[in-house]
Design a protein around this motif. Sequence first.
Motif, PDB file in Angstrom:
ATOM      1  N   ASN A 195      -8.325   3.849  10.498  1.00 10.73           N
ATOM      2  CA  ASN A 195      -9.670   4.370  10.790  1.00 10.73           C
ATOM      3  C   ASN A 195     -10.768   3.320  10.664  1.00 10.73           C
ATOM      4  O   ASN A 195     -11.954   3.641  10.708  1.00 10.73           O
ATOM      5  N   ASP A 243      -6.946  -0.543   7.870  1.00  4.28           N
ATOM      6  CA  ASP A 243      -6.797   0.904   7.913  1.00  4.28           C
ATOM      7  C   ASP A 243      -6.871   1.339   9.378  1.00  4.28           C
ATOM      8  O   ASP A 243      -7.603   0.736  10.172  1.00  4.28           O
ATOM      9  N   TYR A 250       1.420   2.978   2.366  1.00  4.90           N
ATOM     10  CA  TYR A 250       1.946   3.155   3.723  1.00  4.90           C
ATOM     11  C   TYR A 250       3.112   2.227   4.037  1.00  4.90           C
ATOM     12  O   TYR A 250       4.085   2.625   4.667  1.00  4.90           O
ATOM     13  N   ASP A 260      -9.315   8.326  13.723  1.00 11.04           N
ATOM     14  CA  ASP A 260      -9.747   8.987  12.493  1.00 11.04           C
ATOM     15  C   ASP A 260      -8.568   9.652  11.789  1.00 11.04           C
ATOM     16  O   ASP A 260      -8.520  10.880  11.650  1.00 11.04           O
ATOM     17  N   ILE A 261      -7.603   8.853  11.386  1.00 14.30           N
ATOM     18  CA  ILE A 261      -6.437   9.366  10.670  1.00 14.30           C
ATOM     19  C   ILE A 261      -6.077   8.401   9.547  1.00 14.30           C
ATOM     20  O   ILE A 261      -6.471   7.236   9.554  1.00 14.30           O
ATOM     21  N   ASP A 262      -5.312   8.916   8.593  1.00 16.81           N
ATOM     22  CA  ASP A 262      -4.857   8.086   7.484  1.00 16.81           C
ATOM     23  C   ASP A 262      -3.750   7.141   7.938  1.00 16.81           C
ATOM     24  O   ASP A 262      -3.000   7.456   8.858  1.00 16.81           O
ATOM     25  N   GLY A 263      -3.639   6.038   7.245  1.00 13.77           N
ATOM     26  CA  GLY A 263      -2.572   5.096   7.524  1.00 13.77           C
ATOM     27  C   GLY A 263      -3.114   3.690   7.679  1.00 13.77           C
ATOM     28  O   GLY A 263      -4.337   3.465   7.631  1.00 13.77           O
ATOM     29  N   GLN A 264      -2.195   2.756   7.812  1.00 21.00           N
ATOM     30  CA  GLN A 264      -2.583   1.361   7.996  1.00 21.00           C
ATOM     31  C   GLN A 264      -1.752   0.746   9.111  1.00 21.00           C
ATOM     32  O   GLN A 264      -0.699   1.260   9.485  1.00 21.00           O
ATOM     33  N   SER A 311       0.867  -1.178   0.000  1.00 18.92           N
ATOM     34  CA  SER A 311       0.000   0.000   0.000  1.00 18.92           C
ATOM     35  C   SER A 311       0.898   1.220   0.000  1.00 18.92           C
ATOM     36  O   SER A 311       2.117   1.099   0.073  1.00 18.92           O
TER      37      SER A 311
END
Lengths: 106, 106
Positions: free
Chosen positions: B85, B83, A28, B48-52, A26
């Motif tokens: 989130n 994810d 990330y 509630d943030i981007d990323g994995q 991904s």
Amino acid sequence: MLKKIEVFNENDFDPKRFKRLIVHESPYFKILNFNFKAGQELPIHSHDIDGQLSITILEGTGAFLGKDNARIPAAPGDVLVSDINEPHGISAETDLRVLVTIAPPI
Amino acid sequence: MLKKIEVFNENDFDPKRFKRLIVHESPYFKILNFNFKAGQELPIHSHDIDGQLSITILEGTGAFLGKDNARIPAAPGDVLVSDINEPHGISAETDLRVLVTIAPPI
């Protein structure tokens, strides 16, 4: 999304060369599984980019490889963290399963 | 730098609550080890943030937790990717050691 990968079932061993499975990729991170038969290795190498990687021993024993012929014992539950641009590798004493996580992905 | 962490030796179990060890933290990723006694769990949660993140089972069995009471069997070598989130958690049936990798680190 939740994605489960059963690494022990989805990858096996090859007497000719270590076997690689892409577990996840991904923006990330990238996660790879390498299986080594006893005696196989991923020779020491590095890439001239920013980032870090971890190598986690899932099963078996061997050695993490570093520059100047360093050999760092590797056993289940051990985690090696390295900069991507630092020489690193791994060598299997027994059949060995490892998980490699690279961030950012390369 | 090469840094080795012996997760099985550097963290133990607590009958009162799961035990957390920070294995590594950098601008690239954060790696944590959680040890659960049988019956303990990390309840379902999300940020509630981007990323994995990935959850790798090092030892023991249990279940990955998802929304709507999903329970996904978890055994050694299993890797769950989520994810950050997305609701996720983990529950131990036996004593359980897991490695969590979060990218980017939070």
